[in-house]
Design an enzyme around this catalytic site. Structure first.
Site, mmCIF file in Angstrom:
data_model
loop_
_atom_site.group_PDB
_atom_site.id
_atom_site.type_symbol
_atom_site.label_atom_id
_atom_site.label_comp_id
_atom_site.label_asym_id
_atom_site.label_seq_id
_atom_site.Cartn_x
_atom_site.Cartn_y
_atom_site.Cartn_z
ATOM 1 N N MET A 1 0.829 -1.191 0.000
ATOM 2 C CA MET A 1 0.000 0.000 0.000
ATOM 3 C C MET A 1 0.874 1.255 0.000
ATOM 4 O O MET A 1 2.102 1.178 0.071
ATOM 5 C CB MET A 1 -0.927 -0.001 1.210
ATOM 6 C CG MET A 1 -1.997 -1.075 1.167
ATOM 7 S SD MET A 1 -3.149 -0.913 2.540
ATOM 8 C CE MET A 1 -4.186 -2.338 2.239
ATOM 9 N N CYS A 2 0.238 2.397 -0.044
ATOM 10 C CA CYS A 2 0.935 3.688 -0.097
ATOM 11 C C CYS A 2 1.516 4.042 1.269
ATOM 12 O O CYS A 2 1.329 3.342 2.253
ATOM 13 C CB CYS A 2 -0.041 4.778 -0.536
ATOM 14 S SG CYS A 2 -0.998 4.366 -2.005
ATOM 15 N N GLN A 3 2.256 5.164 1.299
ATOM 16 C CA GLN A 3 2.751 5.675 2.574
ATOM 17 C C GLN A 3 2.440 7.160 2.674
ATOM 18 O O GLN A 3 2.392 7.875 1.671
ATOM 19 C CB GLN A 3 4.248 5.426 2.723
ATOM 20 C CG GLN A 3 4.573 3.953 2.930
ATOM 21 C CD GLN A 3 5.832 3.726 3.752
ATOM 22 O OE1 GLN A 3 6.362 4.631 4.385
ATOM 23 N NE2 GLN A 3 6.299 2.496 3.751
ATOM 24 N N ILE A 78 3.410 8.809 -1.067
ATOM 25 C CA ILE A 78 4.022 8.020 -2.140
ATOM 26 C C ILE A 78 3.095 6.842 -2.415
ATOM 27 O O ILE A 78 2.577 6.215 -1.488
ATOM 28 C CB ILE A 78 5.453 7.565 -1.815
ATOM 29 C CG1 ILE A 78 5.563 6.954 -0.424
ATOM 30 C CG2 ILE A 78 6.421 8.725 -1.962
ATOM 31 C CD1 ILE A 78 6.961 6.435 -0.111
ATOM 32 N N ASN A 108 -3.916 6.165 2.450
ATOM 33 C CA ASN A 108 -3.209 4.891 2.297
ATOM 34 C C ASN A 108 -4.198 3.789 2.642
ATOM 35 O O ASN A 108 -4.741 3.765 3.746
ATOM 36 C CB ASN A 108 -1.988 4.863 3.236
ATOM 37 C CG ASN A 108 -1.498 3.452 3.528
ATOM 38 O OD1 ASN A 108 -1.716 2.531 2.758
ATOM 39 N ND2 ASN A 108 -0.849 3.280 4.665
#
Length: 256
Positions: A1-3, A78, A108
């Site tokens: 997953m995203c951060q 990100i 996220n």
């Protein structure tokens, strides 16, 4: 997953140190290669930088690492795509206007079967569940409070209810700011630290870089940093509890 990465301060502060380590997770020390973005509040305005390239390969990210933009509220992201193609319109953070102020949002997680009716002024441009959730959140705030911005306590209570509703559809780690407060909700992973006097040295975990904050701050400074995974190896980061919403104002947590 995203951060996710967020900063809330009592004085305008640059995020160069934290962003330098964070950006390495966009393709070097982690797998988040599907775009990135960062938004800085400056007075009533917002500087927004997004790129569908990975953060480690983006010339725009290099600019941010070398350009000490000072802000009291910053949100960065990100991306590792779960819904929506790799494209500029799907890069976080997202920005909308509500009550005469800009609002910035990043997410996220992955929301399943989340298709709320959006019938107001807030519509997604891209194809992510994240932007859809942001539009729904603002639509419901406008519906609840009309054209008059509420006091922070009432706003926090409503955002808490909305995050619970949205999180029922999956993982909803998110950051939201109107330039005064920064709201951070944890479904699975978020950490925070408040840096204040006496300031000490910090060392990044993603790059061989350290800074002595006592040399670049004053005794009155207070800086809260919120991130998915701790950025430094020698500081005591505090984890959020799953389901917790924290609100930061002037560099301090004022509600949890």
């Amino acid at each position: 997953m995203c951060q996710l990465l967020g900063m809330n301060c009592n004085v305008p502060t640059d995020i160069v140190f934290s962003f330098t380590g964070f950006a390495h997770r966009g393709g070097r020390t982690d797998e988040h290669k599907d775009g990135w973005g960062i938004a800085f509040f400056e007075g009533a305005g917002v500087r927004l930088f997004v790129d569908h390239e990975s953060a480690v390969a983006s010339p725009v990210a290099e600019l941010i690492k070398r350009y000490p933009i000072k802000s009291k509220n910053v949100i960065a992201h990100i991306r590792k795509a779960t819904q929506g193609q790799v494209a500029l319109e799907n890069c976080h953070p997202f920005v909308r206007e509500l009550w005469g102020s800009y609002w910035v949002f990043a997410h996220n997680g992955d929301l399943k079967q989340f298709a709320p009716l959006l019938d107001g002024a807030f519509r997604p441009v891209g194809s992510t569940d994240s932007e859809r959730a942001f539009c729904y959140l603002l639509q419901q705030l406008r519906r609840r409070f009309g054209d008059t911005p509420p006091a922070l306590d009432a706003l926090t209570a409503e955002i808490r209810e909305l995050t619970r509703e949205i999180a029922a559809h999956g993982v909803f780690n998110m950051m939201l700011s109107n330039g005064s407060a920064l709201f951070a909700h944890c479904s699975t992973r978020l950490h925070h630290i408040v840096r204040q006097y006496p300031f000490t040295q910090a060392k990044l975990s993603d790059e061989d870089l350290s800074v002595d904050f006592s040399e670049v701050t004053t005794p009155n400074d207070c800086v809260a940093v919120i991130v998915t995974e701790p950025l430094t190896t020698n500081e005591s980061w505090q984890p959020f509890a799953p389901g917790e919403l924290k609100v930061f104002v002037e560099g301090a947590a004022v509600s949890s």
